[in-house]
Design an enzyme around this catalytic site. Structure first.
Site, mmCIF file in Angstrom:
data_model
loop_
_atom_site.group_PDB
_atom_site.id
_atom_site.type_symbol
_atom_site.label_atom_id
_atom_site.label_comp_id
_atom_site.label_asym_id
_atom_site.label_seq_id
_atom_site.Cartn_x
_atom_site.Cartn_y
_atom_site.Cartn_z
ATOM 1 N N GLU A 1 0.806 -1.232 0.000
ATOM 2 C CA GLU A 1 0.000 0.000 0.000
ATOM 3 C C GLU A 1 0.828 1.267 0.000
ATOM 4 O OE1 GLU A 1 -0.898 -2.557 1.627
ATOM 5 O OE2 GLU A 1 -2.961 -2.932 1.062
ATOM 6 N N HIS B 1 -10.927 -4.743 10.134
ATOM 7 C CA HIS B 1 -11.605 -4.467 8.869
ATOM 8 C C HIS B 1 -12.784 -3.537 9.065
ATOM 9 C CE1 HIS B 1 -9.353 -7.940 7.375
ATOM 10 N NE2 HIS B 1 -9.609 -7.468 6.175
#
Lengths: 430, 408
Positions: free
Chosen positions: B144, B213
């Site tokens: 990322e 998450h």
């Protein structure tokens, strides 16, 4: 490269006497893009490729050996022409004198904060950047003054930036660690180590995108990413090596291994200190070069940049170099062994180039002295210019926060905040 | 629930509205002229599932349609029936907006994990890679920080990348690039380089996805100078905000919500681009202003049903623009109702609600009849167990209770 009277040795491929050309494909270098965007190495090939790429330790200096060999064969062959020699010499002198002046100005209270000087590493900057075109990009770290200068940013703009004046290349908003130039494609100047490498990868990606998606067929712009030995242990470095090799991006990763990350010796921080070896692990050539010798750096740079331009992908170049001063002007530099410093001082790249130019009769003492004098004047002029330049006014405070100032939003009165003429002074409530 | 129509004041021509040409610094000084946005508002009370009819609420500045509004006051049906529109789900609306922008400008590209061949983990980019190629819809390795930085470098050199975080939480790994480079490079380069990236992805509390998450990154990113943040909540505003974000020269973070991807709505056939800085009036009212965004909008609208039955008239505003706040819409509402309730999914500490409370107190303190109430999620890593997770986020009964308390 200009071709005047003297003959020039053709750029070396990264080749060793008993080993094939380093490439992860067959020997023919094709520039057309393959439809599959990814690694084309199969398991079977990996074995033979890594066998080919495995070099014995003695081959590390093979580049220099081969060069010397060729030199002996014909004395008339010089490694560069007189013009090139003078250009490189001037660039290195500019880097050295500029940085020395920075130190002076810092201690006189003209610039503040963290200032990282490049003394001793000039061969890397001049060796690489002088081979680039204007459209090629350079990405650096906080030790970026000389990279900017080599790429063509005027000394005045850099010095003003360091003084925090509005005439600086970044309007005084960046400072020593954030040298940018859209005109010369200097993409920074980054304060955190490693964070420039993805940006460089992005610039290389754009070059490939322009050629393949936007169909600008002649776009062969190359990006150079400079960073140090400490950065070579950082995740962003490895992630970008992977992506650059995977997509064959036109980038050269240049490690300026000066053995020290502030006070941390490279050997104390790295499990395998030979950084060039990390290239083949990701599928690109890794080369080690003597970074105190601008001619050797230039040879390697020629090949690496050529590879990138031809679409063959990235290269990892480790330059063994040294910084004569501390990490920054705030660093007392007590940890490094004086004997080590003396050893490298004896290999001063500027002295070495001067010696080469004179001995090979490419330039006379007088010509070199003239260059030194000229550079002294350039740097003095830069200081004067910076001194006399205005400091930023308050209205500059918020001007460049957004490219589109509507981003400051809508105020309670229904108008966009940026419509208020005094807005950029920071007086309006944001 | 019957639809409620309200017409607003005199129309002003909308062609100069800067919604879709962010380059022109031609602001609608029209706003200051009329003081009100000319709009025709069709209100539906909403449950979690939206009806197929248009629930497009918003300033007329949102649309390309240039018919003056004045004619619409009595016949709002005509405005929405000009073309049949088409029905789609929120993730399809995002894709439609994305595809239209990619078609329009060859520099627009997508990068992220599984955006290409897989079509995106929530199918937002489905079908784009076969159409535009692997380089334009780039499947990245799991890195990322580096691919976000790569997008930023590409943006500096002229491309307009859309960087997808498979889950917003993953962008924590890209915080270095988002804060230092995305937010700052335009400034530290003295304005030489612009960073027209869009960083998007699903976040928020889902259905038992677990703590990591279920994060709300808008609270972490809000301090970064130089970025804009928007949150979409309906297919209509998802497409409009996506297009606006792509066209903006500023770095924009577009927050989607994991649970909203399957909302269905009928959206206009004609092209439209929304305004990144504007809030959306969901339900006009008189008694209390409820400010919300993203998924909580639906909890609020559910509570609004109950509240209306109890005799309250809440005004619901979807703030949409998390940074900067649309203080005009919000302010007008507060000046009318004098009571504010903020309902958000961020955690109590340091969330968007906290900032909004501060902004309102600073700007509209004199208009308040009661302290600002802010309902946020609990300060806890989102638990896996369904019951615990339910108590983590704000539920409609709590909203009803809060309004009742505010309006005492």
């Amino acid at each position: 490269m200009s071709l005047s009277g003297a003959k020039i040795i053709q750029p070396l491929c990264i080749r060793y006497p008993d080993m094939p050309v380093i490439s992860d494909q067959a020997a023919n270098c094709n520039t057309t893009s393959t439809p599959f965007l990814g690694s084309t190495r199969t398991l079977r090939r990996i074995q033979s490729v890594s066998a080919a790429q495995r070099r014995p330790a003695s081959a590390i200096v093979a580049v220099a050996d081969v060069v010397k060999e060729k030199k002996l064969k014909s004395n008339k062959n010089h490694l560069l022409t007189k013009e090139e020699g003078l250009e490189v010499y001037e660039d290195m002198i500019l880097g050295r004198v500029f940085e020395d002046m920075c130190a002076q100005m810092y201690y006189r209270g003209k610039m503040f904060g963290f200032v990282h000087l490049y003394n001793g590493q000039e061969a890397v900057s001049s060796g690489f950047i002088k081979l680039l075109k204007k459209e090629d990009s350079v990405v650096s770290t906080y030790r970026d003054h000389v990279h900017a200068l080599s790429k063509g940013v005027p000394a005045r703009a850099v010095m003003s930036e360091l003084f925090g004046k509005t005439t600086g290349c970044c309007r005084g908003q960046g400072g020593s660690m954030h040298m940018f130039s859209a005109e010369h494609n200097v993409l920074g100047g980054f304060a955190f180590i490693g964070e420039g490498i993805p940006v460089a990868t992005g610039a290389a990606f754009t070059s490939k995108y322009k050629r393949e998606v936007l169909k600008e067929a002649d776009c062969d712009h190359v990006t150079l990413a400079f960073f140090g030995d400490g950065t070579a242990n950082n995740g962003q470095f490895f992630e970008c090596l992977n992506m650059a090799a995977l997509w064959k991006l036109p980038i050269v990763f240049v490690v300026e291994n000066n053995l020290w990350a502030i006070g941390m010796s490279h050997l104390r921080a790295t499990s395998d200190p030979e950084i060039w070896k990390k290239g083949p692990a990701f599928g690109m050539p890794g080369v080690h070069v003597d970074g105190m010798d601008v001619l050797k750096v230039r040879e390697v740079a020629q090949e690496a940049i050529g590879r990138a331009r031809r679409g063959e992908g990235p290269t990892l170049v480790e330059c063994e170099t040294y910084r004569f001063r501390g990490h920054s002007l705030a660093d007392p530099d007590e940890l490094r062994d004086p004997a080590e410093k003396a050893r490298y001082a004896a290999r001063d790249p500027i002295t070495a180039l001067k010696k080469y130019l004179i001995e090979s009769k490419l330039a006379s003492e007088a010509e070199l002295k003239a260059i030194e004098k000229k550079i002294d004047e350039v740097v003095e002029d830069a200081v004067e210019f910076a001194n006399e330049s205005p400091v930023p006014s308050r209205s500059q405070l918020l001007e460049n926060v957004f490219a589109d100032p509507k981003g400051f939003g809508i105020g309670p009165d229904g108008r966009y905040r940026c419509e208020d003429p005094k807005f950029t002074q920071g007086t309006a409530q944001v | 629930m019957a639809s409620i129509f309200q017409g607003f004041g005199a129309a002003t021509s909308l062609s100069s509205s800067a919604s879709f040409d962010t380059k022109k610094l031609q602001f609608s000084s029209l706003r200051s002229l009329s003081g009100k946005r000319a709009s025709c508002v069709v209100v539906r009370s909403g449950g979690v599932k939206m009806d197929s009819d248009s629930n497009r609420i918003g300033g007329r500045g949102d649309q390309l349609v240039t018919n003056a509004v004045a004619t619409k006051v009595d016949n709002p049906a005509a405005s929405t029936a000009s073309k049949p529109g088409h029905e789609l789900l929120l993730f399809e609306a995002l894709r439609e907006g994305l595809e239209e922008e990619m078609e329009r400008d060859a520099r627009v590209c997508v990068m992220g994990e599984d955006v290409g061949h897989y079509g995106g983990s929530y199918k937002v980019t489905k079908g784009l890679a076969p159409k535009y190629g692997d380089l334009r819809v780039l499947d990245t390795p799991i890195a990322e920080n580096s691919f976000t930085g790569m997008g930023i470098g590409a943006a500096m050199m002229g491309l307009r990348p859309i960087i997808e975080g498979m889950n917003m939480g993953f962008l924590l790994l890209a915080f270095n690039q988002i804060s230092n480079n995305c937010g700052m490079l335009h400034y530290t380069s003295g304005g030489q380089f612009k960073i027209p990236v869009v960083i998007r992805g699903p976040g928020g509390v889902g259905r038992q996805l677990g703590a990591e998450h279920s994060q709300r990154l808008e609270s972490y990113f809000q301090s970064i100078p130089g970025i804009q943040m928007v949150a979409c909540s309906t297919p209509y505003n998802a497409k409009g905000l996506m297009k606006a974000a792509i066209r903006s020269d500023n770095p924009v973070i577009l927050f989607e919500h994991v649970l909203l991807y399957n909302l269905k709505e009928r959206i206009p056939d004609e092209e439209y681009v929304l305004n990144l800085e504007e809030a959306e009036m969901v339900r006009p009212g008189e008694h209390v202003t409820i400010l919300t965004y993203s998924r909580m909008r639906y909890h609020v609208m559910q509570a609004a049903k109950t509240l209306v039955n109890k005799g309250y008239d809440p005004e619901v505003i979807d703030i949409r623009s998390l940074k900067p706040f649309d203080l005009y819409t919000i302010g007008n509402s507060i000046k009318k109702t004098h009571r504010v309730l903020i309902v958000e999914e961020c955690m109590r500490t340091g969330g968007i609600g906290a900032s909004l409370t501060a902004a309102i107190t600073e700007n509209f303190h004199d208009y308040l009849d009661a302290p600002i109430m802010c309902l946020s999620s609990q300060d806890v890593p989102t638990p896996y167990a369904g019951t615990l997770e339910e108590w983590t986020v704000v539920q409609p009964p709590q909203i009803v209770a809060a309004v009742e308390q505010l309006c005492r």
